[in-house]
Design a protein around this motif. Structure first.
Motif, PDB file in Angstrom:
ATOM      1  N   UNK A  98      -6.119  -0.107   2.012  1.00 56.85           N
ATOM      2  CA  UNK A  98      -6.441  -0.155   0.578  1.00 56.85           C
ATOM      3  C   UNK A  98      -6.284   1.237  -0.043  1.00 56.85           C
ATOM      4  N   UNK A  99      -6.826   2.255   0.630  1.00 59.81           N
ATOM      5  CA  UNK A  99      -6.774   3.609   0.077  1.00 59.81           C
ATOM      6  C   UNK A  99      -5.333   4.127   0.071  1.00 59.81           C
ATOM      7  N   UNK A 100      -4.581   3.837   1.130  1.00 60.88           N
ATOM      8  CA  UNK A 100      -3.172   4.271   1.183  1.00 60.88           C
ATOM      9  C   UNK A 100      -2.385   3.599   0.057  1.00 60.88           C
ATOM     10  N   UNK A 101      -2.701   2.321  -0.183  1.00 56.21           N
ATOM     11  CA  UNK A 101      -2.033   1.619  -1.297  1.00 56.21           C
ATOM     12  C   UNK A 101      -2.341   2.318  -2.613  1.00 56.21           C
ATOM     13  N   UNK A 102      -3.629   2.620  -2.836  1.00 50.75           N
ATOM     14  CA  UNK A 102      -4.029   3.304  -4.079  1.00 50.75           C
ATOM     15  C   UNK A 102      -3.268   4.617  -4.234  1.00 50.75           C
ATOM     16  N   UNK A 103      -3.152   5.365  -3.141  1.00 53.30           N
ATOM     17  CA  UNK A 103      -2.462   6.658  -3.232  1.00 53.30           C
ATOM     18  C   UNK A 103      -0.996   6.430  -3.634  1.00 53.30           C
ATOM     19  N   UNK A 104      -0.359   5.459  -2.978  1.00 54.45           N
ATOM     20  CA  UNK A 104       1.066   5.182  -3.262  1.00 54.45           C
ATOM     21  C   UNK A 104       1.264   4.697  -4.691  1.00 54.45           C
ATOM     22  N   UNK A 162     -12.205  20.102  -6.205  1.00 56.60           N
ATOM     23  CA  UNK A 162     -13.070  19.695  -5.075  1.00 56.60           C
ATOM     24  C   UNK A 162     -13.655  18.321  -5.365  1.00 56.60           C
ATOM     25  N   UNK A 163     -12.832  17.481  -5.978  1.00 56.31           N
ATOM     26  CA  UNK A 163     -13.274  16.113  -6.298  1.00 56.31           C
ATOM     27  C   UNK A 163     -12.055  15.199  -6.275  1.00 56.31           C
ATOM     28  N   UNK A 164     -12.334  13.898  -6.314  1.00 55.55           N
ATOM     29  CA  UNK A 164     -11.271  12.887  -6.347  1.00 55.55           C
ATOM     30  C   UNK A 164     -11.178  12.308  -7.764  1.00 55.55           C
ATOM     31  N   UNK A 165      -9.962  12.140  -8.243  1.00 59.95           N
ATOM     32  CA  UNK A 165      -9.740  11.434  -9.512  1.00 59.95           C
ATOM     33  C   UNK A 165      -9.193  10.055  -9.184  1.00 59.95           C
ATOM     34  N   UNK A 166      -9.856   9.025  -9.708  1.00 58.26           N
ATOM     35  CA  UNK A 166      -9.375   7.652  -9.507  1.00 58.26           C
ATOM     36  C   UNK A 166      -9.000   7.101 -10.879  1.00 58.26           C
ATOM     37  N   UNK A 167      -7.747   6.750 -11.059  1.00 56.76           N
ATOM     38  CA  UNK A 167      -7.261   6.308 -12.385  1.00 56.76           C
ATOM     39  C   UNK A 167      -7.667   7.321 -13.458  1.00 56.76           C
ATOM     40  N   UNK A 175       3.484  -4.091  -1.000  1.00 63.92           N
ATOM     41  CA  UNK A 175       2.860  -2.829  -0.594  1.00 63.92           C
ATOM     42  C   UNK A 175       3.753  -1.700  -1.112  1.00 63.92           C
ATOM     43  N   UNK A 176       3.179  -0.754  -1.875  1.00 66.60           N
ATOM     44  CA  UNK A 176       3.999   0.218  -2.612  1.00 66.60           C
ATOM     45  C   UNK A 176       4.526   1.392  -1.792  1.00 66.60           C
ATOM     46  N   UNK A 177       4.422   1.344  -0.460  1.00 64.01           N
ATOM     47  CA  UNK A 177       4.918   2.486   0.321  1.00 64.01           C
ATOM     48  C   UNK A 177       5.588   2.006   1.587  1.00 64.01           C
ATOM     49  N   UNK A 178       6.318   2.926   2.242  1.00 71.17           N
ATOM     50  CA  UNK A 178       6.876   2.545   3.544  1.00 71.17           C
ATOM     51  C   UNK A 178       6.583   3.660   4.547  1.00 71.17           C
ATOM     52  N   UNK A 179       6.337   3.262   5.791  1.00 71.64           N
ATOM     53  CA  UNK A 179       6.040   4.243   6.841  1.00 71.64           C
ATOM     54  C   UNK A 179       7.369   4.841   7.294  1.00 71.64           C
TER      55      UNK A 179
END
Ligand code: GRF
Length: 203
Positions: free
Chosen positions: A179-185, A194-199, A26-30
């Motif tokens: 899943x989304x938090x992983x993607x963000x990290x 006013x939009x989301x960029x994915x990859x 998991x690419x992040x830590x709390x």
């Protein structure tokens, strides 16, 4: 990346993130868990996971601005890369949201843009919807209105109640948020104007 989680209640979304973050890849830590209520069960969950916690009790502040200011000071102390609202039941001021633009996520129990606000399950039932679900979105100035990153659907059964529907939605929440938090990290999702960029692609 450092993830700071804000919660107000039971913290089942926090729990899902705690469990996901235990995965070595998991690419992040709390880095901390913050609550606006001193007796939020989410604090128990954080303590069990040996996470740093803080409370900014909103009843101790005269105005929304003062509460948000105190909350932001605590957040800055932990220097997070991402702030995750996980059942955080406060409406945040424009200044607060702007200060964290592109680094603030929320999970909302409906298929946005339907049913912003509260009592989403009962409203879906009252409308006779056959499809309901959960949305994870970037937080912007508009309440529950930021660009949606991902959704998960739930079929509404004829005998569903607001409680049974909430249960089905929460199951999806606990899958979708990590899943989304992983993607963000991983740097895969970014907030455009006013939009989301994915990859790098406009979603
Ligand atoms: C969840 O239904 C979530 O969608 C909403 O707050 C509720 C409680 O979340 N934002 P939790 O169990 O405290 O994580």
């Amino acid at each position: 990346p450092r993830i700071l989680v804000l919660a107000s209640g039971s913290g089942t979304n926090l729990q899902a993130l705690i469990e996901a973050s235990r995965d070595r890849d998991f690419p992040g830590q709390i880095c901390a868990v913050g609550c606006n209520r001193p007796n939020a069960f989410a604090l128990e969950r954080a303590a069990q996971a040996h996470l740093e916690t803080f409370v900014v009790d909103h009843t101790k502040y005269e105005s929304r601005e003062e509460f948000d200011g105190a909350l932001m000071a605590e957040i800055r102390r932990h220097n997070p890369d991402l702030v995750v609202l996980a059942g955080f039941m406060r409406i945040l001021t424009t200044d607060f949201v702007r200060a964290l633009r592109g680094q603030l996520l929320n999970i909302h129990p409906s298929l946005l843009p339907k049913y912003t606000g509260l009592n989403t399950h009962q409203r879906a039932l009252d409308a006779g919807d056959h499809l309901h679900g959960v949305s994870v979105h970037f937080v912007t100035e508009e309440l529950d209105g930021g660009p949606v990153i991902a959704q998960a659907e739930v079929a509404v059964a004829p005998d569903d109640t607001a409680e049974s529907l909430a249960e089905k939605v929460q199951e999806k929440e606990h899958i979708l948020y990590p899943i989304v938090v992983r993607w963000f990290c991983e740097g895969r999702i970014k907030l455009g104007s006013d939009y989301v960029l994915f990859d790098g692609e406009l979603l």
